[in-house]
Write an enzyme that holds these catalytic residues in place. Structure first.
Site, mmCIF file in Angstrom:
data_model
loop_
_atom_site.group_PDB
_atom_site.id
_atom_site.type_symbol
_atom_site.label_atom_id
_atom_site.label_comp_id
_atom_site.label_asym_id
_atom_site.label_seq_id
_atom_site.Cartn_x
_atom_site.Cartn_y
_atom_site.Cartn_z
ATOM 1 N N SER A 211 3.491 -2.327 10.208
ATOM 2 C CA SER A 211 4.984 -2.217 10.669
ATOM 3 C C SER A 211 5.686 -3.537 10.096
ATOM 4 O O SER A 211 6.853 -3.715 10.960
ATOM 5 C CB SER A 211 5.203 -1.799 11.889
ATOM 6 O OG SER A 211 4.582 -0.716 12.361
ATOM 7 N N GLU B 160 -6.768 4.060 7.966
ATOM 8 C CA GLU B 160 -6.763 5.571 7.622
ATOM 9 C C GLU B 160 -8.095 6.129 6.921
ATOM 10 O O GLU B 160 -8.358 7.332 7.143
ATOM 11 C CB GLU B 160 -5.641 5.826 6.557
ATOM 12 C CG GLU B 160 -4.181 5.590 7.632
ATOM 13 C CD GLU B 160 -3.033 5.113 6.771
ATOM 14 O OE1 GLU B 160 -3.030 5.200 5.533
ATOM 15 O OE2 GLU B 160 -1.967 4.707 7.484
ATOM 16 N N LYS C 200 0.086 4.277 -0.218
ATOM 17 C CA LYS C 200 -0.674 5.354 0.482
ATOM 18 C C LYS C 200 -0.350 6.563 -0.515
ATOM 19 O O LYS C 200 -0.407 6.624 -1.389
ATOM 20 C CB LYS C 200 -0.140 5.523 1.894
ATOM 21 C CG LYS C 200 0.191 4.262 2.807
ATOM 22 C CD LYS C 200 0.015 4.646 4.187
ATOM 23 C CE LYS C 200 0.521 3.273 4.960
ATOM 24 N NZ LYS C 200 0.209 3.726 6.183
ATOM 25 N N GLU D 277 -5.069 -5.637 10.509
ATOM 26 C CA GLU D 277 -4.307 -4.564 10.735
ATOM 27 C C GLU D 277 -4.427 -3.880 12.053
ATOM 28 O O GLU D 277 -5.598 -2.887 11.981
ATOM 29 C CB GLU D 277 -4.038 -3.460 9.428
ATOM 30 C CG GLU D 277 -3.858 -4.291 8.145
ATOM 31 C CD GLU D 277 -3.459 -3.047 7.197
ATOM 32 O OE1 GLU D 277 -2.287 -3.228 7.114
ATOM 33 O OE2 GLU D 277 -4.118 -2.096 6.938
ATOM 34 N N GLY E 6 2.285 1.840 10.743
ATOM 35 C CA GLY E 6 3.237 3.056 10.550
ATOM 36 C C GLY E 6 3.940 3.383 12.004
ATOM 37 O O GLY E 6 4.446 4.571 11.975
ATOM 38 N N ASN F 199 0.902 -1.158 0.107
ATOM 39 C CA ASN F 199 0.001 0.011 0.001
ATOM 40 C C ASN F 199 0.736 1.185 0.099
ATOM 41 O O ASN F 199 1.541 1.315 1.060
ATOM 42 C CB ASN F 199 -0.866 -0.007 1.182
ATOM 43 C CG ASN F 199 -1.584 1.277 1.415
ATOM 44 O OD1 ASN F 199 -1.776 2.013 0.466
ATOM 45 N ND2 ASN F 199 -2.174 1.583 2.747
ATOM 46 N N HIS G 254 -9.491 0.479 4.578
ATOM 47 C CA HIS G 254 -8.276 1.171 5.424
ATOM 48 C C HIS G 254 -8.475 1.772 6.615
ATOM 49 O O HIS G 254 -9.176 2.685 6.456
ATOM 50 C CB HIS G 254 -7.159 1.375 4.476
ATOM 51 C CG HIS G 254 -5.710 1.287 4.982
ATOM 52 N ND1 HIS G 254 -5.342 2.429 5.880
ATOM 53 C CD2 HIS G 254 -4.788 0.592 4.780
ATOM 54 C CE1 HIS G 254 -4.264 2.181 6.140
ATOM 55 N NE2 HIS G 254 -3.840 1.016 5.504
HETATM 56 C C1 PEP Z 1 -0.781 -0.110 5.850
HETATM 57 O O1 PEP Z 1 -0.881 0.999 5.801
HETATM 58 O O2 PEP Z 1 -1.645 -0.871 5.512
HETATM 59 C C2 PEP Z 1 0.334 -0.551 6.803
HETATM 60 C C3 PEP Z 1 0.278 -1.914 7.136
HETATM 61 O O3 PEP Z 1 1.388 0.417 6.886
HETATM 62 P P1 PEP Z 1 2.649 -0.030 7.595
HETATM 63 O O4 PEP Z 1 3.367 -0.987 7.062
HETATM 64 O O5 PEP Z 1 3.696 1.218 7.250
HETATM 65 O O6 PEP Z 1 2.522 -0.137 8.972
#
Ligand code: PEP
Length: 253
Positions: free
Chosen positions: A211, A98, A12, A168, A174, A10, A96
């Site tokens: 992460s 976000e 973003k 997630e 992040g 992703n 997601h």
């Molecule tokens: C994500 O945006 O779905 C994600 C898992 O981000 P990160 O790997 O940066 O934590």
């Protein structure tokens, strides 16, 4: 049931069209032939078409980070699933954290978006996860059930095979914090129970996200409950992304 690991990146709101094309070109050049891993990338919508063009003819698949529930109309700023099909996208994310946190998306709109994408012939990675305060209050399972309910209720035996779930934990996205191995196992097992309670066929394909990096990935992917990963930050650093792909290839399915 997938027979390969799925590693989805992703990007973003990073890599505009120029950078995205050049990153995709470098990825295409550097990637080794894959037998155990499907690699998908979700660029920003404005970059998706150039990335799809750049990766055409490779095994790498391109998708979107979100999709609208209507095919067209007065929905300023949104993207039709038909437009995604038009550029050669094969999948989209929905729900997601976000989108839920910053843009007011709900589990109901996530379900609507998922339905529309499936109808258009896209595969869908539906993202779910609890906030830190929900976890510390012991609400993780309930939150995940509530997030899954409208999505799973809308699936048929046929469309269920086109849906991938990504667990997630919001507090792990992040932040550099990763859920413990036991938490990942228990949570993925619970998600399987929720899947089965909706009388859907087979088992759910469940990715872990939050992460992921080359240091923590092998241990997580080795879990039988984990079928791949949704990766943010490390997916736009070519060396790390290639390393994650290599780890997925080395880890038995
Ligand atoms: C994500 O945006 O779905 C994600 C898992 O981000 P990160 O790997 O940066 O934590």
């Amino acid at each position: 049931m997938r027979t390969k690991h799925l590693l989805a990146g992703n990007w973003k709101m990073n890599l505009g069209p120029t950078h995205a094309r050049s990153y995709a070109a470098q990825l295409k050049e550097a990637i080794q032939p894959l037998s155990k891993t499907d690699v998908w990338v979700a660029p920003a919508t404005i970059s998706a078409a150039v990335v799809a063009e750049e990766l055409k003819g490779t095994a790498l698949q391109v998708g979107a980070q979100n999709v609208h529930w209507a095919d067209s109309g007065a929905f300023t700023g949104e993207t039709s699933p038909l437009f995604l099909k038009d550029i050669g996208a094969t999948f989209t994310l929905t729900g997601h954290s976000e989108r839920r946190q910053f843009f007011g998306e709900t589990s109901e709109t996530t379900a609507q978006r998922t339905q529309a994408a499936l109808k258009a012939g896209l595969e869908v990675i539906v993202c779910i996860g609890e906030m830190e305060s929900e976890r510390t209050s012991g609400l993780t399972k309930r939150v995940l059930e509530e997030q899954l309910q409208p999505v799973l209720a809308g699936l048929s035996a046929d469309t269920a095979t086109k849906v991938i779930l990504a667990y997630e934990p919001v507090w792990a996205i992040g932040t550099g914090k990763v859920a413990s191995i036991t938490d990942i196992q228990e949570t993925h097992q619970h998600i399987q129970k929720v899947w089965a309670s909706h009388n859907l066929p087979g088992t759910a394909v469940i990715l872990y996200g939050g992460s992921i990096n080359p240091t923590n990935f092998a241990e997580i992917l080795a879990l039988e409950e984990v079928h791949g990963a949704l990766v943010g930050g490390a997916s736009i650093k070519l060396d790390q992304w290639l390393e994650l792909i290599a780890i997925a290839e080395r880890t038995g399915v």
